[in-house]
Design an enzyme around this catalytic site. Structure first.
Site, short mmCIF file in Angstrom:
data_model
loop_
_atom_site.label_atom_id
_atom_site.label_comp_id
_atom_site.label_asym_id
_atom_site.label_seq_id
_atom_site.Cartn_x
_atom_site.Cartn_y
_atom_site.Cartn_z
N GLU A 88 31.75 109.67 66.74
CA GLU A 88 31.42 111.08 66.64
C GLU A 88 32.40 111.61 65.60
O GLU A 88 33.58 111.82 65.90
CB GLU A 88 31.60 111.80 67.98
CG GLU A 88 31.20 113.27 67.89
CD GLU A 88 31.44 114.04 69.18
OE1 GLU A 88 30.62 114.92 69.50
OE2 GLU A 88 32.45 113.76 69.86
N ASP A 148 34.16 109.45 71.29
CA ASP A 148 34.10 110.90 71.38
C ASP A 148 35.20 111.50 70.51
O ASP A 148 36.35 111.05 70.53
CB ASP A 148 34.29 111.32 72.84
CG ASP A 148 34.25 112.80 73.04
OD1 ASP A 148 33.19 113.41 72.79
OD2 ASP A 148 35.29 113.37 73.45
#
Length: 703
Positions: A379, A342
């Site tokens: 990401e 993330d």
């Protein structure tokens, strides 16, 4: 520092059982005193001073056994002007804890500062209001998967562990929403029927809710609010939180592995649940605020590139080691097969907060044999300066391709200029990823994810409907690139319902047939809706859970997913391991066949010409792929009226046979069609055709 030296320096950290007791270790280099607090069943504590050596505090406690609850109290300077916020009144979770008991009681004194000032210490004891660390016995790692798939041969399903099974009718009620629920045979059978090869689990590192979310009577459902990087989330265990969550997680991994399904974790190392200096002090801030977190130049405030209040400082060697130790633990002890990072750009910022693609984080992963064959997915952005790093992560990394997501949403709602970018995205986004010998699996293609609309909502709502979040519909993105097909929200109008199903089928086929790695979102195959909520992070309820009662009504999508995934995984041409260009296909004698590895077709003459490519109103494109013995042709048509199609002449093919489509039954011809034959393409349709090649094909002119 070498890999071996890096891990040798951290082997004392955490809680480690032996035959006669347990050793405890904590990195707290600026502390003046550290106490180990052993919490008794009645909540009382037995505190023991620890001994410092090189910034690490240790103590051995005879007689301690598994399930012992504990925490730390860190003494030192309270000097916020220097980034120092030691407060021994706060009982702290061990950053290396392998199990954590529960959540937070936000009514208690869980903040290190007073209500009157963020810079004055609160001396009230937080014990009884905060989670506790748990001593966990070593147990065997899960059963490994028989053979990990290459990423390019993978079909990933992103899913929330709880929400996927919370209403599953075949899962026993006491197992729903748990690790055991995901491992239940009926659930695994559903994944296998779809053809899923890997599940990507939304965060399962132990997390807690933010104070402002709890204050609205809600919870952090997604889990992007980590407290413990080694501990499986306790609430996802069906039987307890004193280490049982570790055993149940391992059993889940074993069950998935036996079914040939890999486990990828969505991991949140970029920030923690403590927020900025105004947030709760549960672990890291109380141990070493200045060490764990990026601070502004005045050292009083957090330097936030994540949008959550704090950013973990991986430019600090000991903090980077914590992250790498955690990753190694989940691979070697918990059996996982990959990670999705993330806001990954935060992890590669240097001591001056600048992005560094040669960061020690990436170098350490590349040099460590533990991670050989482990899938690493970024990401590739955060919210800080130069945080958008799509296409720049290099060898060994795959990346979420937001350009694919945005364009495909626009294409199917006819908000595009021609089909040039359609060809680029369908063929692996070479403009982003075909650099420095990166493979085609660098691109993780997706149209939906946990964040944003579901597929069903993309065709049901023009705008977000986040009222249930308690922020007056101000939260969540306003750029959904959605189209409600004529009516906002659910409707009984059969024409609109049919169109919505068709549009979902179109996007499913587009995702699964594009070059790169497809990632689906759990429930999209079964018509999952969030009732127009595009930011359901705080919705632990029917808004977020998969509603299995909708499955029958959306069986057309479920069946199509199974069909197309099976085709993709059965034919290497439909999931290539390299980027394809307009290279000639040669026969065994080295003679050109007149065909090409990749060609783009119009609907009237064969290959696309310049006028076709520059036509802003064009909504039709055929993607032709071939090798020496096999070829496929896939048509993508987002137009609104029927379109006559003439199939490419020899040598492209002798005949064309329908394999799968998003059309309704009876809209397309059943039997093979000859080269040069015609058919009518229905509006808004994807068609996959198998090509029967000519035995002796003359050489075609160069397009």
């Amino acid at each position: 520092m070498s890999i071996d030296a890096m891990y040798e320096a951290s082997h004392l950290l955490g809680a480690h059982l032996s035959a006669d007791g347990c050793s405890f270790g904590l990195w707290a280099p600026r502390a003046t005193r550290v106490e180990l607090a052993l919490v008794q069943p009645d909540g009382s504590q037995l505190n023991h001073d620890m001994t410092q050596s090189g910034g690490v505090w240790t103590v051995f406690m005879p007689g301690v056994r598994a399930e012992q609850r504990y925490g730390f109290r860190v003494h030192g300077d309270w000097n916020p002007d220097e980034g120092l916020r030691a407060n021994p009144a706060k009982l702290l979770v061990d950053p290396y804890a392998r199990a954590i008991t529960a959540g937070v009681d936000y009514s208690g004194p869980i903040f290190d500062h007073t209500a009157a000032s963020n810079y004055e210490p609160d001396t009230r004891d937080s014990a009884g209001y905060v989670p506790l660390s748990v001593v966990v016995a070593d147990t065997p790692a899960p059963e490994p998967i028989a053979q990990r798939r290459p990423l390019v041969r993978s079909v990933i399903m992103e899913t929330h562990l709880k929400g996927f099974t919370q209403t599953h009718p075949a899962v026993p009620e006491h197992l729903r929403g748990t690790y055991a629920g995901l491992a239940y045979p009926a659930v695994i059978e559903h994944l296998k029927k779809l053809g899923v090869t890997a599940v990507e689990l939304l965060p399962i590192h132990h997390f807690v809710s933010e104070p402002f979310v709890v204050g609205r009577g809600l919870v952090n459902y997604w889990g992007y609010n980590t407290l413990g990087f080694f501990a499986p989330h306790g609430a996802y265990c069906s039987v307890g939180t004193l280490g049982e969550q570790v055993a149940e997680f391992k059993a889940m991994v074993t069950a998935l592995h036996r079914a040939g399904i890999e486990v990828i974790l969505d991991v949140v190392y970029n920030h923690t649940c403590e927020g900025d200096h105004r947030g709760p002090t549960l672990s890291f801030r109380g141990i070493d605020h200045r060490g764990y977190y990026r601070l502004t130049s005045d050292l009083r405030n957090d330097y936030d590139v994540t949008g959550t209040g704090n950013s973990v400082d991986t430019s600090h060697q000991d903090v980077l080691t914590l992250v790498l130790d955690s990753l190694r633990y989940w691979v070697t002890q918990m059996g996982v097969d990959g990670f999705r990072f993330d806001l990954a750009t935060t992890l590669i910022r240097d001591g001056a907060h600048a992005v560094d693609q040669n960061h020690p984080f990436k170098k350490a992963i590349a040099a460590d044999p533990t991670f050989e064959g482990i899938k690493m997915i970024a990401e590739p952005w955060d919210l800080g300066p130069y945080g958008y790093q799509v296409g720049r992560w290099g060898a060994g990394w795959s990346e979420w391709n937001d350009r694919f997501r945005d364009y495909m949403r626009d294409y199917w709602r006819s908000q595009v200029d021609g089909v040039r970018e359609l060809a680029t995205r369908l063929s692996g986004s070479a403009d982003l990823f075909d650099v420095a010998d990166r493979p085609i699996d660098a691109s993780i293609n997706f149209i939906t994810a946990h964040d944003g609309f579901t597929l069903r909502d993309l065709v049901t709502y023009n705008g977000k409907h986040n009222e249930a979040n308690g922020e007056h519909n101000r939260d969540g993105s306003d750029s959904n690139r959605s189209w409600n097909c004529g009516v906002e929200g659910e409707t009984d109008d059969p024409a609109i319902v049919a169109l919505r199903h068709r549009q979902v089928r179109n996007m499913v086929m587009t995702l699964l047939l594009a070059d790169g790695v497809p990632m689906m979102t759990a429930g999209d195959e079964a018509g999952r809706t969030q009732q127009g909520n595009n930011n359901a992070y705080c919705q632990d309820g029917p808004i977020s859970w998969v509603d299995w009662d909708d499955g029958e009504a959306w069986s057309d999508v479920t069946d199509l997913v199974s069909t197309v995934v099976a085709a993709r995984l059965s034919h290497p041409l439909l999931c290539p391991d390299d980027f394809r260009y307009h290279d000639p296909v040669l026969d065994e004698a080295g003679t050109p066949t007149g065909r090409f590895r990749l060609a783009w077709m119009n609907e009237y003459s064969g290959e696309m010409g310049d006028a076709d490519w520059h036509d802003p109103g064009r909504r039709m494109l055929g993607m032709y792929v071939s090798d020496e013995t096999t070829a496929f042709l896939t048509w993508y048509y987002s137009g609104t009226v029927p379109l006559p199609v003439t199939l490419p002449p020899a040598p492209w093919g002798a005949s064309y046979e329908l394999l799968a489509s998003s059309a309704e039954p009876g809209e397309l011809p059943d039997g093979p069609l000859p080269a040069g034959g015609t058919f009518t393409m229905p509006p808004r349709t994807v068609v996959l055709m198998r090509v029967q090649l000519p035995d002796d094909a003359p050489t075609a002119p160069t397009a």
